[in-house]
Structure formats: structure tokens, C-alpha cells
Design a protein around this motif. Structure first.
Motif, PDB file in Angstrom:
ATOM      1  N   ARG A 268       0.833  -1.199   0.000  1.00  0.00           N
ATOM      2  CA  ARG A 268       0.000   0.000   0.000  1.00  0.00           C
ATOM      3  C   ARG A 268       0.868   1.250   0.000  1.00  0.00           C
ATOM      4  NH1 ARG A 268      -5.376  -1.278   1.709  1.00  0.00           N
ATOM      5  NH2 ARG A 268      -5.567  -3.457   2.421  1.00  0.00           N
ATOM      6  N   ASN A 269       0.302   2.364  -0.483  1.00  0.00           N
ATOM      7  CA  ASN A 269       1.012   3.634  -0.441  1.00  0.00           C
ATOM      8  C   ASN A 269       0.650   4.400   0.829  1.00  0.00           C
ATOM      9  OD1 ASN A 269      -1.540   4.688  -0.893  1.00  0.00           O
ATOM     10  ND2 ASN A 269      -1.157   5.189  -3.049  1.00  0.00           N
ATOM     11  N   ALA A 270       1.081   5.643   0.904  1.00  0.00           N
ATOM     12  CA  ALA A 270       0.838   6.446   2.102  1.00  0.00           C
ATOM     13  C   ALA A 270      -0.647   6.676   2.346  1.00  0.00           C
ATOM     14  CB  ALA A 270       1.569   7.780   1.986  1.00  0.00           C
ATOM     15  N   ASP A 271      -1.449   6.634   1.305  1.00  0.00           N
ATOM     16  CA  ASP A 271      -2.895   6.810   1.440  1.00  0.00           C
ATOM     17  C   ASP A 271      -3.624   5.489   1.681  1.00  0.00           C
ATOM     18  OD1 ASP A 271      -2.642   9.571   0.980  1.00  0.00           O
ATOM     19  OD2 ASP A 271      -2.661   9.240  -1.197  1.00  0.00           O
ATOM     20  N   GLN A 272      -2.865   4.406   1.872  1.00  0.00           N
ATOM     21  CA  GLN A 272      -3.403   3.074   2.117  1.00  0.00           C
ATOM     22  C   GLN A 272      -4.094   2.464   0.902  1.00  0.00           C
ATOM     23  OE1 GLN A 272      -2.780   1.213   5.017  1.00  0.00           O
ATOM     24  NE2 GLN A 272      -1.341   2.918   5.103  1.00  0.00           N
ATOM     25  N   ALA A 273      -3.856   3.043  -0.259  1.00  0.00           N
ATOM     26  CA  ALA A 273      -4.374   2.433  -1.486  1.00  0.00           C
ATOM     27  C   ALA A 273      -3.465   1.275  -1.881  1.00  0.00           C
ATOM     28  CB  ALA A 273      -4.424   3.465  -2.607  1.00  0.00           C
ATOM     29  N   ILE A 274      -4.038   0.193  -2.350  1.00  0.00           N
ATOM     30  CA  ILE A 274      -3.244  -0.977  -2.751  1.00  0.00           C
ATOM     31  C   ILE A 274      -2.544  -0.675  -4.074  1.00  0.00           C
ATOM     32  CG2 ILE A 274      -3.313  -3.427  -3.349  1.00  0.00           C
ATOM     33  CD1 ILE A 274      -5.829  -3.668  -1.628  1.00  0.00           C
ATOM     34  N   THR A 275      -1.238  -0.857  -4.091  1.00  0.00           N
ATOM     35  CA  THR A 275      -0.449  -0.537  -5.284  1.00  0.00           C
ATOM     36  C   THR A 275       0.098  -1.769  -5.993  1.00  0.00           C
ATOM     37  OG1 THR A 275       1.529  -0.300  -3.909  1.00  0.00           O
ATOM     38  CG2 THR A 275       0.246   1.700  -4.366  1.00  0.00           C
ATOM     39  N   GLU A 276       0.128  -2.905  -5.308  1.00  0.00           N
ATOM     40  CA  GLU A 276       0.588  -4.132  -5.945  1.00  0.00           C
ATOM     41  C   GLU A 276       0.136  -5.340  -5.140  1.00  0.00           C
ATOM     42  OE1 GLU A 276       4.991  -5.235  -4.831  1.00  0.00           O
ATOM     43  OE2 GLU A 276       4.946  -3.103  -5.416  1.00  0.00           O
ATOM     44  N   VAL A 277       0.129  -6.497  -5.793  1.00  0.00           N
ATOM     45  CA  VAL A 277      -0.270  -7.741  -5.146  1.00  0.00           C
ATOM     46  C   VAL A 277       0.713  -8.835  -5.548  1.00  0.00           C
ATOM     47  CG1 VAL A 277      -1.842  -8.324  -7.045  1.00  0.00           C
ATOM     48  CG2 VAL A 277      -2.136  -9.441  -4.825  1.00  0.00           C
ATOM     49  N   THR A 278       0.989  -9.736  -4.624  1.00  0.00           N
ATOM     50  CA  THR A 278       1.812 -10.907  -4.916  1.00  0.00           C
ATOM     51  C   THR A 278       1.044 -12.159  -4.519  1.00  0.00           C
ATOM     52  OG1 THR A 278       3.895  -9.704  -4.544  1.00  0.00           O
ATOM     53  CG2 THR A 278       3.978 -12.126  -4.476  1.00  0.00           C
ATOM     54  N   TRP A 279       0.776 -13.002  -5.500  1.00  0.00           N
ATOM     55  CA  TRP A 279       0.150 -14.302  -5.226  1.00  0.00           C
ATOM     56  C   TRP A 279       1.256 -15.343  -5.085  1.00  0.00           C
ATOM     57  CZ3 TRP A 279      -2.193 -11.213  -9.122  1.00  0.00           C
ATOM     58  CH2 TRP A 279      -3.498 -10.782  -8.846  1.00  0.00           C
ATOM     59  N   THR A 280       1.219 -16.119  -4.011  1.00  0.00           N
ATOM     60  CA  THR A 280       2.242 -17.132  -3.750  1.00  0.00           C
ATOM     61  C   THR A 280       1.586 -18.498  -3.599  1.00  0.00           C
ATOM     62  OG1 THR A 280       3.613 -15.480  -2.603  1.00  0.00           O
ATOM     63  CG2 THR A 280       4.141 -17.814  -2.241  1.00  0.00           C
ATOM     64  N   ALA A 281       2.147 -19.485  -4.311  1.00  0.00           N
ATOM     65  CA  ALA A 281       1.582 -20.829  -4.279  1.00  0.00           C
ATOM     66  C   ALA A 281       1.937 -21.536  -2.973  1.00  0.00           C
ATOM     67  CB  ALA A 281       2.100 -21.642  -5.459  1.00  0.00           C
ATOM     68  N   GLU A 282       0.964 -22.218  -2.411  1.00  0.00           N
ATOM     69  CA  GLU A 282       1.223 -23.080  -1.268  1.00  0.00           C
ATOM     70  C   GLU A 282       1.883 -24.362  -1.777  1.00  0.00           C
ATOM     71  OE1 GLU A 282      -2.609 -23.566   0.477  1.00  0.00           O
ATOM     72  OE2 GLU A 282      -2.694 -21.518   1.275  1.00  0.00           O
ATOM     73  N   PRO A 283       2.568 -25.119  -0.902  1.00  0.00           N
ATOM     74  CA  PRO A 283       3.239 -26.350  -1.351  1.00  0.00           C
ATOM     75  C   PRO A 283       2.297 -27.275  -2.118  1.00  0.00           C
ATOM     76  CG  PRO A 283       3.880 -25.830   0.899  1.00  0.00           C
ATOM     77  CD  PRO A 283       2.796 -24.853   0.542  1.00  0.00           C
ATOM     78  N   GLY A 284       2.773 -27.727  -3.269  1.00  0.00           N
ATOM     79  CA  GLY A 284       1.980 -28.630  -4.086  1.00  0.00           C
ATOM     80  C   GLY A 284       1.038 -27.950  -5.049  1.00  0.00           C
ATOM     81  N   HIS A 285       1.016 -26.624  -5.075  1.00  0.00           N
ATOM     82  CA  HIS A 285       0.084 -25.891  -5.945  1.00  0.00           C
ATOM     83  C   HIS A 285       0.786 -25.037  -6.995  1.00  0.00           C
ATOM     84  CE1 HIS A 285      -3.702 -26.840  -3.818  1.00  0.00           C
ATOM     85  NE2 HIS A 285      -2.936 -26.906  -2.749  1.00  0.00           N
ATOM     86  N   GLY A 286       2.109 -25.215  -7.166  1.00  0.00           N
ATOM     87  CA  GLY A 286       2.808 -24.477  -8.210  1.00  0.00           C
ATOM     88  C   GLY A 286       2.369 -24.925  -9.594  1.00  0.00           C
ATOM     89  N   LEU A 287       2.701 -24.138 -10.605  1.00  0.00           N
ATOM     90  CA  LEU A 287       2.292 -24.413 -11.981  1.00  0.00           C
ATOM     91  C   LEU A 287       3.459 -25.001 -12.758  1.00  0.00           C
ATOM     92  CD1 LEU A 287       0.482 -21.027 -12.758  1.00  0.00           C
ATOM     93  CD2 LEU A 287      -0.556 -23.138 -11.877  1.00  0.00           C
TER      94      LEU A 287
END
Length: 218
Positions: free
Chosen positions: A77-96
Motif C-alpha cells: 500500500r502507499n501512504a494513502d493506504q491504497a493498494i499498489t501491488e499484489v503478490t500471489w504465492t503458491a502453497e506447497p503442491g500448488h505451483g504451476l
């Protein structure tokens, strides 16, 4: 026969080459609310995609994310608490692995002051289990091997209050149309490749039979 086989191999090889990280819809009205879909294919042999990071462009506000089983989402988030980026991470066994792809969905709005005709560039970073990272940050709509996903802003309805469903429906229709065209192209290439392969095999059998007939006559 050799030429036909070469053509078939070329067509098959062309399929994964078009498998970039993309975002849909690729056109959205200014001020419209819509669901953005990040499509991620895994392209590297011998390893798996384990994380996908997407940095949002200026001119768009993303506020909600669809839960995805087997993956966790973390935000910046930035200083205004707006979301600026997201990271999706695979749990074990769920990678592509190399034969897989997936889609991540998020809801937001193209801001009303976004200029019609402007291009919103989403920077994406694809992490593999072997530690390598593919940076999808090249110039969009070019011959770059790693083009960034992009969305073009089109003029909105001035009478719309910003929550109009017309913009979202237009975006969804555009996404469905583009998805259908993309899938139809892949199916067409596969069919052409199969036909050429069958033709090459048939020609080989005919030549082999003719050769045996000549040998038997001699």
C-alpha cells in the motif's frame, strides 16, 4: 515430406511462444468498474511457477481480490493506504508446471480522469521454484519477448455515475470476444498441425509401399 514436417513443427512451436502473462479486458471505459483477470502460463521446463507479483498502473484503483485455493495474496500500500501491488504465492503442491496456466481475478475501477486512448501498463514478475524471475515489463504490443500486460482506456459515458454496468458489460464482452479469438487460433493451429502430420505420415507410407513393390518386381 520434409517440408510438411518442418511446417508442422513450426506451428506447434509457435503455440507456447504466444503464452505471455496477460490481463483482461484489454479495453475499459474511463470511470468504469470491472473485474480484471491476470492470466499466467508457466513456460519453463523442469520447474514450477511459485509466485506472481503485479504492480498496478496509475489511473486504476484495485480494491478486491477473488480468493484462489492453493494460493495466498499479499498487498503493498502507499501512504494513502491504497493498494499498489499484489503478490500471489503458491502453497506447497500448488505451483504451476510447464503444461499449466492459471488466472487471478481482482476488482477495481479505471479512474474517471484517465485519458481516453491512454495505455495502463501492469508490470508483472513471475517467480519460478528454481529462483529465476521473468520480468514482464517490456513495451506492450511490441515484439518484446516479455511484454507487460496492458489495458487501453476508452471514452466513458458522461452520464454514468461511475458505477454504471454498461462499462463493465462492455469490458466483459470485449474480454470474452478476445478470449474466444485466442482459443480459436490455438485450435486452428493444432488442427492444421495434425492434418500436416497425417499427410506427411501417409506420404511416407505410400513411398514405402512403392519402394517395396519395385523391389519385389526386381
Amino acid at each position: 515430406m520434409a517440408a510438411a514436417a518442418a511446417i508442422a513443427m513450426f506451428l506447434l512451436a509457435a503455440l507456447p511462444a504466444s503464452a505471455h502473462v496477460t490481463i483482461w479486458p484489454n479495453e475499459v471505459e474511463q470511470g468504469a468498474y470491472t473485474v480484471f483477470t491476470v492470466r499466467v502460463p508457466s513456460e519453463k521446463e523442469g520447474t514450477e511457477t511459485t509466485a506472481v507479483r503485479v504492480v498496478f498502473p496509475e489511473g486504476v484503483s484495485i480494491t478486491r481480490f477473488e480468493p484462489k485455493p492453493g494460493w495466498t495474496a499479499a498487498f503493498e500500500r502507499n501512504a494513502d493506504q491504497a493498494i499498489t501491488e499484489v503478490t500471489w504465492t503458491a502453497e506447497p503442491g500448488h505451483g504451476l508446471d510447464v503444461t499449466a496456466f492459471t488466472e487471478f481475478r481482482m476488482s477495481g475501477r479505471v479512474l474517471p480522469d484517465a485519458d481516453p486512448g491512454s495505455v495502463l501498463v501492469w508490470k508483472a514478475y513471475q517467480t519460478y521454484a528454481d529462483g529465476s524471475v521473468v520480468e514482464w515489463i517490456g513495451a506492450p504490443n511490441t515484439d518484446s519477448p516479455t511484454p507487460a500486460p496492458a489495458t487501453t482506456v476508452v471514452p466513458g459515458n458522461a452520464a454514468d455515475d461511475g458505477h454504471g454496468h454498461g462499462g463493465a458489460q462492455t469490458a466483459t464482452s470485449s474480454s470474452s470476444k478476445d478470449d474466444g479469438s485466442y482459443d480459436a487460433l490455438i485450435v486452428a493451429l493444432i488442427i492444421v498441425s495434425m492434418v500436416l502430420s497425417i499427410w506427411a505420415l501417409s506420404l511416407s507410407l505410400i513411398l514405402l509401399l512403392q519402394k517395396r513393390k519395385q523391389q519385389s518386381r526386381n
